[in-house]
Motif scaffolding. Structure first.
Motif, PDB file in Angstrom:
ATOM      1  N   THR A 135       0.884  -1.162  -0.006  1.00  0.00           N
ATOM      2  CA  THR A 135       0.005   0.047  -0.067  1.00  0.00           C
ATOM      3  C   THR A 135       0.828   1.349  -0.198  1.00  0.00           C
ATOM      4  O   THR A 135       0.348   2.385  -0.277  1.00  0.00           O
ATOM      5  N   THR A 212      -7.142   0.838   6.049  1.00  0.00           N
ATOM      6  CA  THR A 212      -8.669   1.417   5.647  1.00  0.00           C
ATOM      7  C   THR A 212      -9.026   1.053   4.254  1.00  0.00           C
ATOM      8  O   THR A 212      -8.084   0.436   3.508  1.00  0.00           O
ATOM      9  N   ASP A 213     -10.157   1.157   4.029  1.00  0.00           N
ATOM     10  CA  ASP A 213     -10.692   1.024   2.633  1.00  0.00           C
ATOM     11  C   ASP A 213      -9.909   1.638   1.314  1.00  0.00           C
ATOM     12  O   ASP A 213      -9.347   0.614   0.366  1.00  0.00           O
ATOM     13  N   ASP A 214      -9.601   2.707   1.651  1.00  0.00           N
ATOM     14  CA  ASP A 214      -8.660   3.326   0.515  1.00  0.00           C
ATOM     15  C   ASP A 214      -7.274   2.759   0.419  1.00  0.00           C
ATOM     16  O   ASP A 214      -6.888   2.584  -0.757  1.00  0.00           O
ATOM     17  N   GLU A 215      -6.679   2.320   1.456  1.00  0.00           N
ATOM     18  CA  GLU A 215      -5.429   1.745   1.516  1.00  0.00           C
ATOM     19  C   GLU A 215      -5.534   0.256   0.641  1.00  0.00           C
ATOM     20  O   GLU A 215      -4.797  -0.202  -0.091  1.00  0.00           O
ATOM     21  N   LEU A 216      -6.591  -0.464   1.043  1.00  0.00           N
ATOM     22  CA  LEU A 216      -6.744  -1.993   0.460  1.00  0.00           C
ATOM     23  C   LEU A 216      -7.025  -1.768  -1.085  1.00  0.00           C
ATOM     24  O   LEU A 216      -6.683  -2.472  -1.963  1.00  0.00           O
ATOM     25  N   ARG A 217      -7.684  -0.506  -1.242  1.00  0.00           N
ATOM     26  CA  ARG A 217      -8.285  -0.234  -2.793  1.00  0.00           C
ATOM     27  C   ARG A 217      -6.989   0.072  -3.618  1.00  0.00           C
ATOM     28  O   ARG A 217      -6.623  -0.192  -4.838  1.00  0.00           O
ATOM     29  N   ARG A 241     -14.640  -8.331   2.423  1.00  0.00           N
ATOM     30  CA  ARG A 241     -14.435  -7.077   2.347  1.00  0.00           C
ATOM     31  C   ARG A 241     -13.178  -6.921   1.416  1.00  0.00           C
ATOM     32  O   ARG A 241     -13.163  -6.028   0.543  1.00  0.00           O
ATOM     33  N   VAL A 242     -12.125  -7.841   1.573  1.00  0.00           N
ATOM     34  CA  VAL A 242     -11.180  -7.644   0.317  1.00  0.00           C
ATOM     35  C   VAL A 242     -11.306  -7.918  -1.002  1.00  0.00           C
ATOM     36  O   VAL A 242     -10.966  -7.351  -1.917  1.00  0.00           O
ATOM     37  N   SER A 244     -13.954  -7.115  -2.531  1.00  0.00           N
ATOM     38  CA  SER A 244     -15.042  -5.988  -2.838  1.00  0.00           C
ATOM     39  C   SER A 244     -13.892  -4.858  -2.951  1.00  0.00           C
ATOM     40  O   SER A 244     -14.459  -3.693  -3.663  1.00  0.00           O
ATOM     41  N   LEU A 245     -12.749  -4.768  -2.325  1.00  0.00           N
ATOM     42  CA  LEU A 245     -11.871  -3.492  -2.527  1.00  0.00           C
ATOM     43  C   LEU A 245     -10.605  -3.722  -3.280  1.00  0.00           C
ATOM     44  O   LEU A 245     -10.151  -2.806  -3.821  1.00  0.00           O
TER      45      LEU A 245
END
Length: 286
Positions: A135, A212-217, A241-242, A244-245
């Motif tokens: 990330t 965070t979601d943004d980090e995973l994206r 979760r992962v 989806s991201l």
């Protein structure tokens, strides 16, 4: 503060045990001290081929990979790292105070190995460090294989209670341990003195960050999560979760496995690493 032993006697006893286990490393190896901005990091290299960097779980050291390395080194250049700030042969000279520091440290290690890209394989905290690098400093990362990764909100008390229960089993005789825990009892018995003598080391590391979601994206390399059905977190929810991201991700939930998945499923662990480090990831479950 940097990581260090409480006294000289504790250090000497630890390294005597470390050397005894090192002799169990089943293939030829070379020990490297890679200079980083946080100190010299000990890396054990074996084999030839596409490079894999192995990151152990808490207190494990590079030696925790000894049951796996023979198969891996037959096809790959394998680098097993002693994480800095924990007991082991790495020598910390500067504190790691943030997740950016941890990413800088691991980026320095990869740069010192001299490959354009490497596959990162981590267990628990090691998996967190691999994902954290992907990330923040992804340039040298070909892909991340994360077994039971940290960084997803595991409650500290729950982890401590699980750890006490798991480690208490390591004192059981082989016949009993074989009945109450999956995997080869000899691996737990081999690593037991190293882990317990490592408890006289004052660990220095940054607080565990929750992704965070943004980090995973932002992860743009092939990524594979392997979770235990009896994980410390709700594996189906984390997998959803992962999925989806993270753009290029696969997940697997291993039936019956716990946070000690690598100890319980040695053959599966090796098979997934070999498949993931292959050119087309053939052999991974969909």
């Amino acid at each position: 503060m940097v990581g260090k032993f409480v006294d000289q006697k504790a250090q000497e006893r630890y390294f005597a045990t470390y050397e005894a286990i090192r002799r169990k490393w089943p293939v030829p190896s070379e020990e490297l001290d890679v200079e980083t901005r946080f100190g010299a990091t000990r890396v054990r290299r074996s084999g030839t081929g596409t490079p894999i960097v192995l990151l152990h779980g808490a207190m494990g050291t590079s030696l925790s990979w000894y049951p796996f390395v023979a198969d891996l080194a037959a096809r790959h250049t394998v680098y097993a790292v002693d994480m800095i700030g924990e007991p082991g042969r790495s020598v910390q000279t500067r504190p790691m105070e943030s997740t950016d520091d941890e990413a800088d440290w691991l980026a320095d290690v990869l740069a010192g190995l001299g490959h354009e890209k490497v596959h990162l394989v981590g267990i628990s905290r090691g998996a967190f460090l691999a994902l954290n690098l992907a990330t923040r400093r992804p340039a040298g990362v070909a892909g991340v294989l994360a077994f039971e990764p940290g960084g997803f909100g595991i409650a500290f008390l729950r982890f401590v209670l699980w750890s006490i229960g798991e480690l208490s089993r390591w004192w059981l005789p082989t016949a009993i341990l074989r009945r109450v825990s999956a995997g080869d009892p000899s691996v737990r018995h081999t690593m037991r003195p190293l882990v317990f003598r490592g408890m006289k080391f004052k660990i220095q590391m940054a607080p565990l960050h929750v992704f965070t979601d943004d980090e995973l994206r932002s992860i743009d390399v092939p990524t594979y999560f392997i979770l235990g059905e009896r994980s410390l977190i709700k594996a189906p929810e984390l997998a959803a979760r992962v999925e989806s991201l993270v753009p290029n991700v696969r997940t697997e939930i291993v039936p019956g496995a716990t946070h000690a998945l690598n100890l319980e499923e040695l053959e599966l662990t090796n098979a997934r690493i070999l498949a993931f480090a292959g050119e087309d990831h053939a052999g991974l479950p969909d």
